[in-house]
Design an enzyme around this catalytic site. Structure first.
Site, PDB file in Angstrom:
ATOM      1  N   ARG A 231       0.854  -1.181   0.000  1.00  0.00           N
ATOM      2  CA  ARG A 231       0.000   0.000   0.000  1.00  0.00           C
ATOM      3  C   ARG A 231       0.892   1.233   0.000  1.00  0.00           C
ATOM      4  O   ARG A 231       1.884   1.298   0.716  1.00  0.00           O
ATOM      5  CB  ARG A 231      -0.941   0.018   1.220  1.00  0.00           C
ATOM      6  CG  ARG A 231      -2.082  -0.981   1.149  1.00  0.00           C
ATOM      7  CD  ARG A 231      -3.069  -0.625   0.043  1.00  0.00           C
ATOM      8  NE  ARG A 231      -4.226  -1.520  -0.011  1.00  0.00           N
ATOM      9  CZ  ARG A 231      -4.306  -2.586  -0.793  1.00  0.00           C
ATOM     10  NH1 ARG A 231      -3.271  -2.918  -1.568  1.00  0.00           N
ATOM     11  NH2 ARG A 231      -5.392  -3.340  -0.817  1.00  0.00           N
ATOM     12  N   GLU A 260      -2.198   7.340  -5.377  1.00  0.00           N
ATOM     13  CA  GLU A 260      -2.402   6.673  -6.659  1.00  0.00           C
ATOM     14  C   GLU A 260      -3.839   6.734  -7.166  1.00  0.00           C
ATOM     15  O   GLU A 260      -4.080   6.574  -8.368  1.00  0.00           O
ATOM     16  CB  GLU A 260      -1.963   5.216  -6.581  1.00  0.00           C
ATOM     17  CG  GLU A 260      -2.844   4.322  -5.730  1.00  0.00           C
ATOM     18  CD  GLU A 260      -2.412   2.869  -5.810  1.00  0.00           C
ATOM     19  OE1 GLU A 260      -3.226   2.050  -6.249  1.00  0.00           O
ATOM     20  OE2 GLU A 260      -1.273   2.554  -5.431  1.00  0.00           O
ATOM     21  N   HIS A 292       0.472  -0.337 -10.195  1.00  0.00           N
ATOM     22  CA  HIS A 292      -0.330  -1.293  -9.421  1.00  0.00           C
ATOM     23  C   HIS A 292      -0.690  -2.504 -10.273  1.00  0.00           C
ATOM     24  O   HIS A 292      -1.851  -2.910 -10.375  1.00  0.00           O
ATOM     25  CB  HIS A 292      -1.602  -0.632  -8.883  1.00  0.00           C
ATOM     26  CG  HIS A 292      -2.097  -1.266  -7.613  1.00  0.00           C
ATOM     27  ND1 HIS A 292      -2.448  -0.535  -6.511  1.00  0.00           N
ATOM     28  CD2 HIS A 292      -2.286  -2.570  -7.268  1.00  0.00           C
ATOM     29  CE1 HIS A 292      -2.844  -1.355  -5.546  1.00  0.00           C
ATOM     30  NE2 HIS A 292      -2.749  -2.599  -5.992  1.00  0.00           N
TER      31      HIS A 292
END
Length: 326
Positions: A231, A260, A292
């Protein structure tokens, strides 16, 4: 059960549509929009919402969707830091997640980041395309016998450790819940000070927010490598920039980023970048960022769809919920 699936991509639709063939009584409508306070109106007429890592499921959103008749939140990811669990409980909304969807996919992506940063294959690729065969500037190091620190030893951490043991690395683990294994357990300070490479695999919560801050960077070996596929907010991005500038941090590999939600999963090549922190991070030659995609394998997408729909099936048929988050 009728499900509104938010932040939907083409690959989500393909994997969920394929999985739905094995179920009856469940229908899914796909929305490209992220779930937030503005888009919550789209939940009208649905029993459940299906959300991903950057959807906003705070108290205000939960109150709104509950008033529209939503009784379930289906996370198609392992983390649930973006869901206000107390608010969900207060509105009698069940929350289920996908606790494990091919941990090997993320672990292998960690290795890809480590090796690319270390051996600079991304730079070599560009050089060769320009007929530049100079090796200067491409010097790397062996992972063999290097000390690799793993913060968080869940399924992904364990999968990564299995790979690193194959490299012949010395693996340190910091996790208060980890048992003895093919690694050395230690405290955080020891891991930070002794590791040549550090990889983050812990959940984001009040205790781990900005776990890697200016004090943590100061304790690291000079020139250490930091990898984050967990994260974004585990790392204080501004402190990270300072550590890169003063060369305390030698390499940085990110598959996640603190802000993000404003960037990832969309083509923004025609836009002017508004995030100055992100722009500064990617300007360093020793920083590698992917958007990601650590989870992004065929096997993982199939497992995510299967587990999410199975969660929906269990809720709809009042069966025991194996993946409920309370």
């Amino acid at each position: 059960m009728t499900i509104a699936l938010f932040s939907s991509q083409k690959y989500d639709q393909a994997s969920f549509d394929a999985c739905l063939l094995n179920y009856t009584g469940i229908s899914i409508s796909h929305f490209e929009q992220a779930l937030n306070e503005q888009s919550a109106l789209l939940c009208q007429g649905f029993n459940a919402v299906c959300v991903f890592v950057n959807d906003v499921v705070n108290e205000a959103v939960i109150k709104h969707i509950a008033a529209l008749g939503v009784t379930s939140i289906l996370l198609r990811c392992a983390g649930f830091n973006n869901v206000d669990l107390a608010a969900a409980k207060a509105h009698n909304i069940k929350v289920c997640r996908v606790p494990a969807y091919s941990p090997e996919a993320v672990a292998e992506h960690c290795i890809a980041l480590m090796l690319t940063l270390n051996r600079k294959t991304h730079k070599a690729y560009n050089r060769i395309r320009e007929d530049n065969f100079d090796l200067n500037g491409l010097l790397g190091f062996n992972l063999f016998k290097k000390t690799i620190g793993i913060i968080g030893c869940g399924k992904i951490g364990l999968a990564l450790i299995n790979i690193l043991n194959g490299f012949g690395a010395n693996v340190l683990v910091c996790d208060p819940y980890a048992e003895q294994g093919e690694y050395t357990l230690c405290d955080l300070d020891t891991l930070l000070s002794q590791s040549d490479v550090i990889s983050l695999h812990c959940p984001l919560n009040d205790q781990t927010h900005h776990l890697i801050n200016e004090h943590a960077f100061a304790k690291m070996k000079q020139g250490a490598m930091l990898i984050n596929t967990s994260r974004g907010a585990l790392i204080d991005s501004k402190a990270c920039i300072i550590a890169l500038k003063n060369k305390q941090l030698g390499y940085l590999g990110l598959d996640v980023y603190e802000q993000e939600s404003e960037l990832f999963f969309k083509n923004r090549s025609d836009e002017i970048m508004q995030d100055d922190v992100f722009s500064r991070l990617v300007s360093f030659p020793n920083v590698l960022v992917t958007g990601h995609q650590g989870f992004f394998t065929k096997e993982a997408l199939s497992e995510i769809a299967q587990t999410t729909i199975q969660n929906a099936h269990e809720i709809a048929n009042q069966l025991p919920l194996r993946n409920e988050v309370k």
